[in-house]
Design a protein around this motif. Sequence first.
Motif, short mmCIF file in Angstrom:
data_model
loop_
_atom_site.label_atom_id
_atom_site.label_comp_id
_atom_site.label_asym_id
_atom_site.label_seq_id
_atom_site.Cartn_x
_atom_site.Cartn_y
_atom_site.Cartn_z
N ASP A 68 0.51 6.14 6.40
CA ASP A 68 0.31 6.19 4.95
C ASP A 68 -1.10 6.66 4.61
O ASP A 68 -2.08 6.08 5.09
CB ASP A 68 0.53 4.80 4.34
N LEU A 69 -1.18 7.69 3.78
CA LEU A 69 -2.49 8.25 3.38
C LEU A 69 -2.70 8.04 1.89
O LEU A 69 -1.79 8.26 1.09
CB LEU A 69 -2.52 9.74 3.71
N LEU A 87 2.86 12.55 7.09
CA LEU A 87 2.00 11.60 6.37
C LEU A 87 2.66 11.29 5.02
O LEU A 87 3.07 12.20 4.30
CB LEU A 87 0.62 12.20 6.12
N THR A 88 2.78 10.02 4.70
CA THR A 88 3.29 9.63 3.38
C THR A 88 2.09 9.49 2.46
O THR A 88 1.21 8.67 2.71
CB THR A 88 4.06 8.30 3.48
N VAL A 89 2.07 10.31 1.41
CA VAL A 89 0.84 10.45 0.62
C VAL A 89 0.96 9.75 -0.74
O VAL A 89 1.94 9.92 -1.46
CB VAL A 89 0.53 11.96 0.40
N THR A 90 -0.08 8.99 -1.06
CA THR A 90 -0.25 8.40 -2.39
C THR A 90 -1.53 8.98 -2.97
O THR A 90 -2.53 9.07 -2.25
CB THR A 90 -0.39 6.87 -2.29
N GLY A 91 -1.49 9.40 -4.24
CA GLY A 91 -2.71 9.92 -4.87
C GLY A 91 -3.04 9.11 -6.11
O GLY A 91 -2.14 8.73 -6.86
N ILE A 92 -4.32 8.85 -6.31
CA ILE A 92 -4.73 8.19 -7.57
C ILE A 92 -5.85 9.00 -8.22
O ILE A 92 -6.61 9.71 -7.54
CB ILE A 92 -5.18 6.71 -7.36
N ALA A 128 -3.18 -3.56 -1.82
CA ALA A 128 -3.52 -4.70 -0.95
C ALA A 128 -4.47 -4.26 0.17
O ALA A 128 -4.52 -3.07 0.53
CB ALA A 128 -2.23 -5.26 -0.33
N ASP A 129 -5.18 -5.20 0.72
CA ASP A 129 -6.08 -4.93 1.87
C ASP A 129 -5.26 -4.30 2.99
O ASP A 129 -4.15 -4.75 3.29
CB ASP A 129 -6.66 -6.24 2.41
N GLY A 130 -5.80 -3.29 3.62
CA GLY A 130 -5.17 -2.69 4.81
C GLY A 130 -3.87 -1.97 4.54
O GLY A 130 -3.10 -1.71 5.47
N ARG A 131 -3.61 -1.58 3.29
CA ARG A 131 -2.32 -0.97 2.91
C ARG A 131 -2.14 0.43 3.52
O ARG A 131 -1.03 0.88 3.75
CB ARG A 131 -2.28 -0.91 1.38
N VAL A 158 -7.97 0.59 3.73
CA VAL A 158 -7.47 1.09 5.02
C VAL A 158 -7.40 -0.08 6.01
O VAL A 158 -8.19 -1.02 5.94
CB VAL A 158 -8.30 2.26 5.62
N ARG A 159 -6.44 0.02 6.91
CA ARG A 159 -6.24 -1.07 7.88
C ARG A 159 -7.39 -1.09 8.88
O ARG A 159 -8.08 -0.07 9.05
CB ARG A 159 -4.90 -0.87 8.60
N PRO A 160 -7.59 -2.22 9.56
CA PRO A 160 -8.58 -2.24 10.64
C PRO A 160 -8.25 -1.12 11.63
O PRO A 160 -7.09 -0.94 11.99
CB PRO A 160 -8.39 -3.62 11.28
#
Length: 232
Positions: A68-69, A87-92, A128-131, A158-160
């Motif tokens: 997930d990007l 890549l599954t993309v989310t844009g804001i 959420a954290d690490g999404r 971003v995830r650890p």
Amino acid sequence: MVEDFIRASRLGRWLERVFSSAPSGAGTHSDVESAYARWAPVYDWVFTAPLVFGQRAAARAANTLSGDLLEVGVGTGLSLPLYNRNLTVTGIDLSEPMLDRARERVARKHLGNVAELRAMDAADLTYADGRFDVATVMYVMTVVPDPDKVLAELERVVRPGGTVIVVNHFASRSGLFAWIERGLARFAGKLGWDPLFERETVLDNTRMTLVQEERIAPFGLFTMMVFKRDNV
Ligand SMILES: C[S@@+](CC[C@H](N)C(=O)[O-])C[C@H]1O[C@@H](n2cnc3c(N)ncnc32)[C@H](O)[C@@H]1O
């Protein structure tokens, strides 16, 4: 005289309106929103050529990854077709008119891997954290009033072990560009970005590890930084 003529022309009046409403580095959200509402119809026409090299470099780096990007400040979505379909993309973005252009592009180019385009503040992400596995932020750090908060949010979502890719212009230390940038700095408010934005504003405000840094065309004016979030 030439200046008077340009001012009196329709193009001149439009340019004056656009530049007088451009956000400063410390502009409020409504400054940014009204400026990009004006830029949205012509943004691709004006900015594709100078910004494409950084967008390609960031997409190349992201395309070595999967999952997930999140693209923060996605604008009109110029970079969306450059990402691999795995890549599954989310844009804001803060600006709805810019997002509308991005939505049109997604439909026109059948970008089935773009999951969501949402209005949101980069400094206050609702995820959420690490999404996400990877986040990109291109040509945005100099137009937000709080780059440290944006960086902290990128690190959080971003995830650890995840990756954050930043593309931006940073102040030149010396030479012709440094001279030009010092001159341009007087017009930072009207330009909508700070030509003297320091590389350290990013480096000193994050706990993430810098794993790659690359100067980008045209003329090395822009820099890509790739960060890894620690694995904890
Ligand atoms: C120079 S444009 C870059 C757009 C895109 N990244 C590109 O490469 O073409 C800056 C973008 O950042 C967005 N932006 C500015 N402040 C923002 C904020 N606080 N949160 C989210 N987006 C913001 C603007 O609306 C605009 O679309």
